[in-house]
Every structure is written in structure tokens, then in C-alpha cells.
Enzyme design. Structure first.
Site, short mmCIF file in Angstrom:
data_model
loop_
_atom_site.label_atom_id
_atom_site.label_comp_id
_atom_site.label_asym_id
_atom_site.label_seq_id
_atom_site.Cartn_x
_atom_site.Cartn_y
_atom_site.Cartn_z
CD GLU A 115 -1.87 -2.33 1.37
OE1 GLU A 115 -0.75 -2.63 1.86
OE2 GLU A 115 -2.76 -3.18 1.14
CG HIS A 144 -10.02 -6.69 8.24
ND1 HIS A 144 -9.16 -7.37 9.06
CD2 HIS A 144 -9.52 -6.79 6.99
CE1 HIS A 144 -8.18 -7.88 8.31
NE2 HIS A 144 -8.38 -7.53 7.06
#
Lengths: 460, 358
Positions: free
Chosen positions: A193, A262
Site C-alpha cells: 500500500e 478490518h
């Protein structure tokens, strides 16, 4: 006892799917691990594998059936020594193992899913000024169309991220884009990322318009230095010379049953940063119009989506130039007694709460912020000056959250109009638990919004 | 100076055998000279002049920092001039350059004006970022310079992104992405290496190994102290270069840039260099012996080495070099004056340049 084979969920947010194909027919022997059937959703195709051994006693759902709810029995497996007569007894017997499995339905079946459909206040056409034709579209399709239209319009727009190309998007947002635009403009990245976010920003410095997809915004924390220090600040640091026309997009906030790492809302994190624009749409029309606006914007835009909303459908204007301006909130339900301000998935809950409140004679005005930076404080202040009460709703944590910001704005701009303290309905101040009951408690529910609204109306 | 004898053997048209002998002699004396034979006079003088400009500029900046005219962080490039000057000579117009915060040399080498750079150091209106960026944050799209970045290693994905854009736009351009020996241990550097190799991006990673990441020597920070092979896992070729020899830098740079430009993907150049000053102006440099710095300056200094070679090979004479020195000093003095007289930014500047007009 014959074993029921249930319609599986491909993801925590899947509620139903299509039984695309049977691969085992009645009477076929089945070993553990054998593929019995194929199922499909709008996102993906999956094979249903047998967990137990036996003989396929009966198919309960015909091939090609659509809308099969998760956990519906789709077949019956006969165990060793059983024959078809065992099937006859099934209706009487309690299917213990199947029931146990069915007791824990994916949290996606929880109420927020159906909220928009039920709510009478859900706007038909998203923007009042639109009187052209509309069509029902899911948020997923609206996002895809927004990207496709902008990529057709501007060759400098490209999409990069994990699984965006060949896999068609981890959440199928980029379905079909690789086919139309090719591998040069729809780019699968490695799972890095920080690296690809930085590459996107560097490309934006040079005048390209990248759309960087994060599989979820949880993973964007790996890249947050590039987002803030490189994308948001460079224009200022360069005295206006270098811009970063880039969109960072992906699902934000809680999905369902994916636990603490998450399930986090980053709205207030990014809304804090000068140099960024931050949007978090609820409806498909806003998702499309705002994503198009974000891609055309010459600044870095954080585009916060919501996984649970992807499959929900709304009326969307049929136009390649449907643009929703960044920085403009929307009154999605007018009311006179209390203002409920929220964004993203919580808009659905707020509308449901408003409906419940109406039955008790309280008319709530629901405002969908849509953009968090710039924040349309004017629309909120105007409303509060009429209702004299404000309830904020967000999935994020309370401390330094969007609700905290709205409360401060009311102190500064609407103090004399308030008849009750501003009340925040937020996510519980805990890392997200996995257990279904605890997760429900950690997220703002319709009842919480109703209670807060009644409280500020002194009606509890 | 005893070394002059060694230098004199490096005259024009020196044979390979002679060169070898020279290197040996030089090694004995701890010093070798740039091979000036292969380069024409004007180019040599220009390389010398650019290094000198950076040296004098940085010395002035240090002085002005001491006078309180420059604030915050100020990371000087003194000692490393050959790297950026040699690399700049290896690229052409349209190529891009990006680096971290030890960036004054890079700006001057790309052709940015000394006045604008110095005025940014003093935080004035006439600075490249109109006083809003400071020492670590200057940019010039005209000159292909993309900063000026303060987070160690963050410029590496950014430079890789510039290279991505060159390729996307079907340009023949290459991006020079500079990083230090401190940055090479950052994770995002390897994320970038991987994608640059995977997508064959036209980028040359120039590792300026000055042996210290702030106060930590490379031996204390890196499991292996040779850095040119850091791209090996990704199949990125790497070369170690004497970063104190501007001609060696230029030669290695040309090869690497040609490789990247031809579509073969990234290259790594490890420049062995040295900074004479502390990490930043506020660094007392207690982590290394004064003698170490002294030895470097005496034996390896890139400007002195080229100067010696220029004189030995009679490319130029003392008088011409003195004249050049005077010119450079004048440019720096003017820059310093401009930087002190340029007004501070208008207070309205506080709230401008945050967003581009949609």
C-alpha cells in the site's frame, strides 16, 4: 440423519445468491471436498464443496434459481446406510446440525441492509435539480460507471490497486474495466500500500489522475504517510506549484463480522487534514456523482465507501455528466422537530429512526453530509436554527470524531438556537469485537438514534 | 603537494596501462584523480563550476544559519557535490529529479537559481515556494525538480511514480530518484524497487552513501554495508561508484540512464560519498572523529581532485580558476543579499495554496 447442505455466504455481507449450476446429481456419491454446485453473486462465483461424505439424496433448489438466501438448505446428503426413506422423515425431525449453523446468520442480514428500501424518505432522484430519466443501480455499479465514464473522458485517468484488474476488484467495483481500458490503465499492484500510494502521488505530481483503490481503508494506514505528507501537503509546500489530483477510494468502516483490524471508520482521521477533500456517500446517485467530481477535482480526494452499501440499489440519474458537488450536504428527509446529521451507511439507519420517530409524532430532519471536508456546516446550522436540536450519528469512535466537530460548530454558530445539548450517537469506544451480539452493541443502531432524538426532544 | 606527481601522469591520451599505474600510485597515496582525458574542456570547467557553486552556496547557507537568518532544519551537501553534478550531466531535458531533504545541491544542479533557493531558506517571498516550504521543500517543474521531501524514504515511491508517469505518457524521460544510506532500510524503498522492476519503469535510484544516517554509521544500521546490490532480489542491476569523482559519477550515470531509457527498467547506483558537515546544522557530530572528516577532505574532496586534474592536464590555469571562483562567490553573495532583502510572505499567504481551484 440426512445432512442438509446450506447456501453458503461468499462474504460477510452476502445475503443471497444464484445457484448457477449443480455439479452433483441425485444419487451421486459425494466425498468431502467434492464440488457439489456453483453459486454466483453480483461480485463473484464460488464452488460449494462438500464437508461430509455420502450420497446426494435430493437437490432442494433448482439450477439457475436466483435470490437464494444464505443458509437456505439447497440439498440433502444421505450418510452411509441411509436411503431415500430417510428423506421422508426429515420434515418431522429437527435438523439439529443445520439449525445450529443457521443460528448464526451473517450479520449482513441485520437491519441496516434493508433500511433504504423500507424508508419512505429515501429520495427517488438524488439531486432535486435532476428531472431526467433515472434507473435503479447498486452502489457498486454506480461506482464502476463513474470510473468508466471518467476514464473514457480523460486518458490521464487510470485505476491502480490490489486485484482491481484481472480479479475485477476484491469487491467487484472495477468489473469490466480491464476489458474496456486494458492493462495500461487498470493496474494490478502487489500488496504494498505505501509503495503504490506513493507511486500514485508521484504520477499525480506529473499530471496524471490516478484512482488508487485500497481493498479497504484499514490497509490505507500502511500508506497514510504518503496520503498526508505527500499528497495533502505538497501543494502548500511548493507554493502552489505542484498539485496532487488523485483519488484514494475503497470501503471504510465496519463491514460485518470481520473484527477489529478490518472494521474502523477513518472519516475523522482524514477530515482532520488540510489539503485533503473527504467524501463518504450513502446513495448510489451520490456515489456516482461524487466519484466523478472527485476524479475531476485537482486535489487529493479521500473517497470513503461502505462494503455493506455496495449491494444496495438506488435511483441514479442516467447521464454521463451527473456530478454531485463536493462539499454540499443534502437534506434527505425534511422535518421540524430535531436534526439528525450523519453520513454513509448511517444515513439509512437515521432514516429508519426518523420513520419510527414519526410514529411518535416527532418529525426528524435527516441530513446526509456526503462530504466531510469541506464540511457543509451551513446546511446543518440552517436546519438546527429551525429544529433547535441536533443528534449526530456515525460509526466512528466518539473522541475527536465528526460528531465532536459538529458539536463544536454548533457551539460557535448556533449556540443561541439550541434547546438541548447536541447529542452524539457513535461507535462504542472499543476495538470492534467479532461476536455478533457484541458487534451489534458496538455500532450505532436505529434504536440508539431514536433514543437520542427523543432525549433531545425531552420525549423520553 | 606530493600528489601532483601522480596527477601529472594522467595526461591526455593516457593508455590503459598508464591509467592502471596511476591508480596504483594514487592508491598508495590514498587519492586518485578524475580521468579528465575523455572530456572536453568546456564540459570539465562546467562540472567544476557547478560543484564549486554548490560548495560556496552551502558554506554561505551555513554561515547564514549561524546568524539566525535561516531557521529550522538545514542539511548541507558539502562534500557530496560530485554526485549530483555528475548525475545531472548524465540526463537531458525532460528528465525528472527527486530527492529527500538534503536537497540544495540538487536544486542548484538542475539549474534552479541560487537566489530563489537561498530566499526559500530564509523563508522569504522570493523563495521557490514563496517561503512556505523552507530548506526541505522546494520544487521547479521547469527544471524537472520534484522536491524536496522530508520523510526519509518517502521520495522513493514518489520518484517511482514520476517514472510511471513518464512511461504512461510514452515519454522517453527518466527519473533520477535520490536516497541516502539511511533511507535504504525503509520498507517502501523495496516496495518501489519491486514495482519499478515489475513494470520496467524508467527510474535510476541513486543511493548517496555518505556513511551516516544522521548519527548512526552504516555499520551500525545495515546488515550489509555495500548498498549497490540492494535491488538484487528484484533483478535490478547495481553499480558501486566513486561518488567523489564527478567524471566517474557521470560515466556510471550515463550507462544507468541509457539502460532505464531504453525500457529495460530501473538501475541502482551506489555513490560512495561523504558529508563534511553534520546531519543538520544542529548536529555536533560527536559520532565520528574529526580526523576522519579531515582525512576525507584532504584526500578525497571532489572539487580539489578535479581542480588538481584540470591543472595537471593543463585544461586550465590557476588564474582562470580564480576568476571562476570570484564569479561563483558573486552569485552566492547576490543570492544571500536577495534572500535577506526579499520580504517575508504576505500574511494572506497563510491560507493560500492549500487547494487547487476545481
Amino acid at each position: 440423519m440426512p445432512i442438509e447442505i446450506l447456501m453458503p455466504a461468499l462474504s460477510p455481507t452476502m445475503t443471497e445468491g444464484k445457484l448457477a449450476k449443480w455439479l452433483k446429481q441425485t444419487g451421486d456419491a459425494v466425498a468431502a471436498g467434492d464440488t457439489i454446485a456453483e453459486i454466483e453473486t453480483d461480485k463473484a462465483t464460488m464452488e460449494v464443496e462438500a464437508v461430509d461424505e455420502g450420497v446426494l439424496g435430493k437437490q432442494l433448489v433448482a439450477e439457475g434459481t436466483e435470490g437464494v438466501a444464505v443458509n437456505t438448505p439447497i440439498a440433502v446428503l444421505l450418510e452411509e446406510g441411509e436411503d431415500e426413506s430417510a428423506l421422508a422423515n426429515m420434515n418431522d425431525a429437527t435438523p439439529a446440525p443445520a439449525a445450529a449453523a443457521a443460528e448464526a446468520p451473517p450479520a449482513a442480514q441485520a437491519e441496516p441492509q434493508s433500511a433504504p428500501a423500507k424508508s419512505p424518505a429515501a429520495p427517488v432522484a438524488a439531486e432535486p435539480e435532476w428531472d431526467g430519466p433515472t434507473a435503479s443501480q447498486s452502489v457498486r455499479e454506480a461506482l464502476r460507471d463513474a470510473m468508466a465514464e471518467e476514464m473514457r473522458r480523460d486518458p490521464t485517468v487510470f485505476l491502480m490497486g490490489e486485484e482491481v484488474a484481472e480479479y475485477q476488484g476484491a469487491y467487484k467495483i472495477s468489473q469490466g474495466l480491464l476489458e474496456e481500458f486494458g492493462a495500461k490503465r487498470v493496474i494490478d499492484t502487489p500488496i504494498t500500500e505505501q509503495g503504490f500510494a506513493g507511486i500514485g502521488v508521484g504520477a499525480a505530481f506529473y499530471g496524471l489522475r490516478p484512482i488508487v483503490e485500497f481493498m479497504t481503508f484499514n490497509f490505507a494506514m500502511q500508506a497514510i504517510d504518503q496520503i498526508i505528507n505527500s499528497a495533502a501537503k505538497t501543494r502548500y509546500m511548493s507554493g502552489g506549484q505542484i498539485s496532487s489530483p488523485i483519488v484514494f477510494r475503497g470501503p471504510n468502516g465496519a463491514a460485518a463480522r470481520v473484527a477489529a483490524q478490518h472494521s474502523q471508520c477513518y472519516a475523522s482521521w482524514y477530515a482532520h487534514i488540510p489539503g485533503l477533500k473527504v467524501v463518504a456517500p450513502w446513495s448510489a446517485a451520490d456515489a456516482k456523482g461524487l466519484l466523478k467530481a472527485a476524479i475531476r477535482d485537482p486535489n487529493p480526494v479521500i473517497f470513503l465507501e461502505n462494503e455493506v452499501l455496495y449491494g444496495q440499489s438506488f435511483e441514479v440519474p442516467q447521464s454521463d455528466d451527473w456530478i454531485v458537488p463536493i462539499g454540499k450536504a443534502k437534506v434527505v428527509r425534511p422535518g421540524r422537530d430535531v436534526t439528525i446529521v450523519t453520513f454513509s451507511i448511517s444515513v439509512g439507519r437515521a432514516l429508519e429512526a426518523a420513520e419510527a420517530l414519526a410514529q411518535d409524532g416527532i418529525e426528524a430532519e435527516v441530513i446526509d453530509l456526503r462530504s466531510l471536508r469541506p464540511l457543509d456546516s451551513e446546511t446543518v446550522i440552517d436546519s438546527v436554527k429551525r429544529t433547535n436540536r441536533l443528534v449526530t450519528v456515525e460509526e466512528g469512535w466518539p473522541t475527536a470524531g465528526i460528531g465532536a466537530e459538529l458539536a463544536a460548530l454548533m457551539m460557535e454558530h448556533a449556540f443561541d438556537w439550541l434547546d438541548a445539548p447536541v447529542t452524539r450517537v457513535c461507535g462504542a469506544d472499543v476495538p470492534m469485537p467479532y461476536a455478533a451480539n457484541l458487534e451489534r452493541l458496538a455500532l450505532p443502531q436505529v434504536a440508539d438514534v431514536v433514543a437520542a432524538a427523543k432525549h433531545v426532544c425531552y420525549a423520553d | 603537494m606530493a600528489t601532483k606527481a601522480a596527477k601529472s601522469s594522467k595526461s591526455k591520451g593516457a593508455t590503459a596501462a598508464k591509467k592502471t599505474a596511476t591508480k596504483k600510485t594514487a592508491a598508495k597515496r590514498g587519492r586518485s584523480g578524475p580521468d579528465v582525458a575523455s572530456t572536453n574542456r568546456d564540459e570539465l570547467l562546467e562540472l567544476y563550476r557547478e560543484m564549486l557553486l554548490i560548495r560556496r552556496f552551502e558554506e554561505k547557507a551555513g554561515q547564514m544559519y549561524g546568524m539566525g537568518l535561516i531557521g529550522g532544519f538545514c542539511h548541507l551537501y558539502v562534500g557530496q557535490e560530485a554526485v549530483v553534478v555528475g548525475m545531472q550531466a548524465a540526463i537531458t531535458e525532460g528528465d525528472t529529479v527527486i530527492t529527500s531533504y538534503r536537497d540544495h545541491g540538487h536544486m542548484l544542479a538542475t539549474g534552479m537559481e541560487a537566489k530563489g533557493v537561498m530566499a526559500e531558506l530564509t523563508g522569504r517571498r522570493g523563495g521557490y515556494s514563496r517561503g512556505k516550504g523552507g530548506s526541505m521543500h522546494m520544487f521547479s517543474q521547469d527544471k524537472g525538480f520534484y522536491g524536496g521531501h522530508g520523510i526519509v524514504g518517502a521520495q522513493v515511491p514518489l520518484g517511482t511514480g514520476l517514472a510511471f508517469a513518464h512511461k504512461y505518457k510514452d515519454e522517453a524521460a527518466v527519473c533520477l530518484t535520490y536516497l541516502g544510506d539511511g533511507a535504504v532500510n525503509q520498507g517502501q524503498v523495496y516496495e518501489s524497487f519491486n514495482m519499478a522492476a515489475l513494470w520496467k519503469l524508467p527510474v535510476v535510484y541513486v543511493i548517496e552513501n555518505n556513511k551516516y544516517g544522521m548519527g548512526t554509521s552504516i555499520e551500525r544500521a545495515s546488515a550489509r554495508t555495500d548498498l549497490y546490490h540492494r535491488g538484487q532480489a528484484y533483478g535490478i542491476p547495481g553499480v558501486q561508484v566513486d561518488g567523489m569523482d564527478v567524471l566517474a559519477v557521470r560515466e556510471a550515470g550515463r550507462k544507468a540512464v541509457a539502460h532505464a531509457r531504453s525500457g529495460k527498467g530501473p538501475q541502482i547506483l551506489e555513490m560512495l560519498t561523504y558529508r563534511y558537515r553534520g546531519h543538520s546544522m544542529s548536529d555536533p557530530a560527536k559520532y565520528r572523529a574529526k580526523e576522519e572528516v579531515q582525512k576525507m577532505r584532504q584526500e578525497r574532496d571532489p572539487i580539489e581532485r578535479l581542480r588538481g586534474a584540470l591543472l595537471d592536464s593543463k585544461v586550465t590555469d590557476e588564474a582562470s580558476l580564480k576568476e571562476m571562483d570570484r564569479n561563483v562567490k558573486e552569485i552566492v553573495s547576490e543570492a544571500a543579499e536577495f534572500a535577506q532583502n526579499s520580504p517575508e510572505p504576505d500574511v494572506a499567504e497563510l491560507f493560500t495554496d492549500i487547494y487547487a481551484e476545481a
